[in-house]
Design a protein around this motif. Structure first.
Motif, PDB file in Angstrom:
ATOM      1  N   GLY A 270      24.490   6.650  41.518  1.00  0.00           N
ATOM      2  CA  GLY A 270      25.374   5.484  41.613  1.00  0.00           C
ATOM      3  C   GLY A 270      24.637   4.183  41.384  1.00  0.00           C
ATOM      4  N   ALA A 271      23.465   4.048  41.977  1.00  0.00           N
ATOM      5  CA  ALA A 271      22.685   2.820  41.818  1.00  0.00           C
ATOM      6  C   ALA A 271      22.233   2.644  40.365  1.00  0.00           C
ATOM      7  CB  ALA A 271      21.477   2.843  42.754  1.00  0.00           C
ATOM      8  N   VAL A 272      21.843   3.731  39.721  1.00  0.00           N
ATOM      9  CA  VAL A 272      21.434   3.662  38.314  1.00  0.00           C
ATOM     10  C   VAL A 272      22.627   3.258  37.453  1.00  0.00           C
ATOM     11  CG1 VAL A 272      20.662   5.014  36.323  1.00  0.00           C
ATOM     12  CG2 VAL A 272      19.479   5.230  38.518  1.00  0.00           C
ATOM     13  N   ARG A 273      23.777   3.847  37.705  1.00  0.00           N
ATOM     14  CA  ARG A 273      24.977   3.488  36.933  1.00  0.00           C
ATOM     15  C   ARG A 273      25.304   2.003  37.091  1.00  0.00           C
ATOM     16  NH1 ARG A 273      28.992   7.566  35.339  1.00  0.00           N
ATOM     17  NH2 ARG A 273      28.137   9.643  35.596  1.00  0.00           N
ATOM     18  N   ARG A 274      25.165   1.472  38.309  1.00  0.00           N
ATOM     19  CA  ARG A 274      25.438   0.048  38.535  1.00  0.00           C
ATOM     20  C   ARG A 274      24.444  -0.830  37.776  1.00  0.00           C
ATOM     21  NH1 ARG A 274      26.821   2.362  43.379  1.00  0.00           N
ATOM     22  NH2 ARG A 274      24.800   2.038  44.359  1.00  0.00           N
ATOM     23  N   GLU A 275      23.173  -0.447  37.766  1.00  0.00           N
ATOM     24  CA  GLU A 275      22.157  -1.207  37.013  1.00  0.00           C
ATOM     25  C   GLU A 275      22.447  -1.179  35.516  1.00  0.00           C
ATOM     26  OE1 GLU A 275      19.583  -3.211  37.756  1.00  0.00           O
ATOM     27  OE2 GLU A 275      20.071  -3.031  39.883  1.00  0.00           O
ATOM     28  N   LEU A 276      22.861  -0.017  35.020  1.00  0.00           N
ATOM     29  CA  LEU A 276      23.198   0.095  33.603  1.00  0.00           C
ATOM     30  C   LEU A 276      24.368  -0.821  33.267  1.00  0.00           C
ATOM     31  CD1 LEU A 276      22.898   3.952  33.024  1.00  0.00           C
ATOM     32  CD2 LEU A 276      21.242   2.176  32.412  1.00  0.00           C
ATOM     33  N   GLN A 277      25.386  -0.810  34.113  1.00  0.00           N
ATOM     34  CA  GLN A 277      26.547  -1.660  33.881  1.00  0.00           C
ATOM     35  C   GLN A 277      26.147  -3.138  33.904  1.00  0.00           C
ATOM     36  OE1 GLN A 277      29.747  -1.234  36.725  1.00  0.00           O
ATOM     37  NE2 GLN A 277      31.222  -2.102  35.307  1.00  0.00           N
ATOM     38  N   ALA A 278      25.328  -3.528  34.878  1.00  0.00           N
ATOM     39  CA  ALA A 278      24.902  -4.925  34.994  1.00  0.00           C
ATOM     40  C   ALA A 278      24.090  -5.372  33.773  1.00  0.00           C
ATOM     41  CB  ALA A 278      24.084  -5.115  36.270  1.00  0.00           C
TER      42      ALA A 278
ATOM     43  N   GLN B 133      17.766  -3.663  22.506  1.00  0.00           N
ATOM     44  CA  GLN B 133      16.309  -3.491  22.515  1.00  0.00           C
ATOM     45  C   GLN B 133      15.597  -4.559  23.342  1.00  0.00           C
ATOM     46  OE1 GLN B 133      14.792  -2.424  18.765  1.00  0.00           O
ATOM     47  NE2 GLN B 133      12.667  -2.412  19.404  1.00  0.00           N
ATOM     48  N   ASP B 134      16.102  -5.786  23.334  1.00  0.00           N
ATOM     49  CA  ASP B 134      15.448  -6.850  24.100  1.00  0.00           C
ATOM     50  C   ASP B 134      15.660  -6.706  25.604  1.00  0.00           C
ATOM     51  OD1 ASP B 134      18.167  -7.499  23.653  1.00  0.00           O
ATOM     52  OD2 ASP B 134      17.778  -9.617  24.047  1.00  0.00           O
ATOM     53  N   VAL B 135      16.666  -5.951  26.009  1.00  0.00           N
ATOM     54  CA  VAL B 135      16.966  -5.729  27.427  1.00  0.00           C
ATOM     55  C   VAL B 135      16.228  -4.506  27.968  1.00  0.00           C
ATOM     56  CG1 VAL B 135      18.852  -5.199  29.035  1.00  0.00           C
ATOM     57  CG2 VAL B 135      19.215  -6.820  27.184  1.00  0.00           C
ATOM     58  N   ALA B 136      15.890  -3.563  27.092  1.00  0.00           N
ATOM     59  CA  ALA B 136      15.327  -2.274  27.512  1.00  0.00           C
ATOM     60  C   ALA B 136      14.101  -2.382  28.416  1.00  0.00           C
ATOM     61  CB  ALA B 136      15.029  -1.403  26.291  1.00  0.00           C
ATOM     62  N   PRO B 137      13.085  -3.203  28.091  1.00  0.00           N
ATOM     63  CA  PRO B 137      11.907  -3.243  28.973  1.00  0.00           C
ATOM     64  C   PRO B 137      12.226  -3.723  30.392  1.00  0.00           C
ATOM     65  CG  PRO B 137      11.411  -4.266  26.855  1.00  0.00           C
ATOM     66  CD  PRO B 137      12.891  -4.018  26.896  1.00  0.00           C
ATOM     67  N   VAL B 138      13.094  -4.712  30.495  1.00  0.00           N
ATOM     68  CA  VAL B 138      13.470  -5.229  31.822  1.00  0.00           C
ATOM     69  C   VAL B 138      14.275  -4.187  32.587  1.00  0.00           C
ATOM     70  CG1 VAL B 138      14.803  -7.013  33.021  1.00  0.00           C
ATOM     71  CG2 VAL B 138      13.413  -7.617  31.034  1.00  0.00           C
ATOM     72  N   LEU B 139      15.190  -3.512  31.896  1.00  0.00           N
ATOM     73  CA  LEU B 139      15.997  -2.482  32.537  1.00  0.00           C
ATOM     74  C   LEU B 139      15.127  -1.320  33.003  1.00  0.00           C
ATOM     75  CD1 LEU B 139      18.708  -1.326  33.413  1.00  0.00           C
ATOM     76  CD2 LEU B 139      18.993  -0.458  31.076  1.00  0.00           C
ATOM     77  N   ARG B 140      14.188  -0.904  32.171  1.00  0.00           N
ATOM     78  CA  ARG B 140      13.288   0.183  32.570  1.00  0.00           C
ATOM     79  C   ARG B 140      12.496  -0.202  33.823  1.00  0.00           C
ATOM     80  NH1 ARG B 140      11.436   4.095  27.969  1.00  0.00           N
ATOM     81  NH2 ARG B 140       9.895   4.561  29.550  1.00  0.00           N
ATOM     82  N   ALA B 141      12.039  -1.437  33.882  1.00  0.00           N
ATOM     83  CA  ALA B 141      11.293  -1.898  35.059  1.00  0.00           C
ATOM     84  C   ALA B 141      12.194  -1.916  36.293  1.00  0.00           C
ATOM     85  CB  ALA B 141      10.706  -3.280  34.795  1.00  0.00           C
ATOM     86  N   ARG B 142      13.421  -2.399  36.135  1.00  0.00           N
ATOM     87  CA  ARG B 142      14.357  -2.446  37.273  1.00  0.00           C
ATOM     88  C   ARG B 142      14.675  -1.044  37.785  1.00  0.00           C
ATOM     89  NH1 ARG B 142      17.131  -7.078  38.602  1.00  0.00           N
ATOM     90  NH2 ARG B 142      18.887  -5.816  39.301  1.00  0.00           N
ATOM     91  N   LEU B 143      14.882  -0.113  36.861  1.00  0.00           N
ATOM     92  CA  LEU B 143      15.172   1.257  37.285  1.00  0.00           C
ATOM     93  C   LEU B 143      13.952   1.908  37.932  1.00  0.00           C
ATOM     94  CD1 LEU B 143      17.364   2.481  34.291  1.00  0.00           C
ATOM     95  CD2 LEU B 143      18.124   1.816  36.586  1.00  0.00           C
ATOM     96  N   GLY B 144      12.772   1.576  37.456  1.00  0.00           N
ATOM     97  CA  GLY B 144      11.548   2.072  38.089  1.00  0.00           C
ATOM     98  C   GLY B 144      11.412   1.562  39.508  1.00  0.00           C
ATOM     99  N   ASP B 145      11.704   0.270  39.705  1.00  0.00           N
ATOM    100  CA  ASP B 145      11.655  -0.308  41.047  1.00  0.00           C
ATOM    101  C   ASP B 145      12.722   0.312  41.951  1.00  0.00           C
ATOM    102  OD1 ASP B 145       9.583  -1.961  40.254  1.00  0.00           O
ATOM    103  OD2 ASP B 145      10.851  -3.740  40.018  1.00  0.00           O
ATOM    104  N   LEU B 146      13.926   0.434  41.408  1.00  0.00           N
ATOM    105  CA  LEU B 146      15.044   0.999  42.160  1.00  0.00           C
ATOM    106  C   LEU B 146      14.730   2.397  42.667  1.00  0.00           C
ATOM    107  CD1 LEU B 146      18.209   0.772  42.808  1.00  0.00           C
ATOM    108  CD2 LEU B 146      18.470   2.074  40.702  1.00  0.00           C
ATOM    109  N   SER B 147      14.079   3.188  41.825  1.00  0.00           N
ATOM    110  CA  SER B 147      13.777   4.583  42.176  1.00  0.00           C
ATOM    111  C   SER B 147      12.421   4.747  42.848  1.00  0.00           C
ATOM    112  CB  SER B 147      13.816   5.450  40.914  1.00  0.00           C
ATOM    113  OG  SER B 147      12.726   5.125  40.066  1.00  0.00           O
ATOM    114  N   GLN B 148      11.733   3.640  43.068  1.00  0.00           N
ATOM    115  CA  GLN B 148      10.379   3.657  43.635  1.00  0.00           C
ATOM    116  C   GLN B 148       9.468   4.555  42.808  1.00  0.00           C
ATOM    117  OE1 GLN B 148      11.112   4.689  47.764  1.00  0.00           O
ATOM    118  NE2 GLN B 148      11.430   2.542  48.280  1.00  0.00           N
ATOM    119  N   GLY B 149       9.636   4.460  41.477  1.00  0.00           N
ATOM    120  CA  GLY B 149       8.792   5.201  40.550  1.00  0.00           C
ATOM    121  C   GLY B 149       9.187   6.647  40.326  1.00  0.00           C
ATOM    122  N   ALA B 150      10.302   7.075  40.929  1.00  0.00           N
ATOM    123  CA  ALA B 150      10.687   8.481  40.833  1.00  0.00           C
ATOM    124  C   ALA B 150      11.541   8.795  39.603  1.00  0.00           C
ATOM    125  CB  ALA B 150      11.440   8.907  42.092  1.00  0.00           C
ATOM    126  N   ILE B 151      11.896   7.794  38.813  1.00  0.00           N
ATOM    127  CA  ILE B 151      12.699   8.041  37.612  1.00  0.00           C
ATOM    128  C   ILE B 151      11.847   8.752  36.569  1.00  0.00           C
ATOM    129  CG2 ILE B 151      12.200   5.826  36.494  1.00  0.00           C
ATOM    130  CD1 ILE B 151      15.201   5.794  35.683  1.00  0.00           C
TER     131      ILE B 151
END
Length: 73
Positions: A13-21, A43-61
């Motif tokens: 759910g949290a990942v889906r919300r980040e993707l939507q945002a 493409q310009d959003v991808a690096p920031v999104l990857r970092a946010r998802l990494g933080d959200l998952s505490q590196g478990a993604i």
């Protein structure tokens, strides 16, 4: 840019919300031993999104190879 990741069910759910945002386009989702989510994002959003998802998952993604989710889980 098309990306695919794997996360624990508790994070779906949290990942889906980040993707939507981030304005990402949700693709195929596969529920196996983990949730595999394919999505498209600018493409310009991808690096920031990857970092946010990494933080959200505490590196478990898990970043998976591009393409549709596996059908063999």
């Amino acid at each position: 840019m098309h990306l695919r990741c794997g996360v624990a069910y508790a994070l779906e759910g949290a990942v889906r919300r980040e993707l939507q945002a981030a304005g990402a386009t949700l693709g195929a989702v596969h529920h196996g031993s983990q949730v595999e989510i394919a999505f498209g994002v600018a493409q310009d959003v991808a690096p920031v999104l990857r970092a946010r998802l990494g933080d959200l998952s505490q590196g478990a993604i898990a970043w998976l190879e591009e393409g549709p989710p596996r059908a063999d889980s």
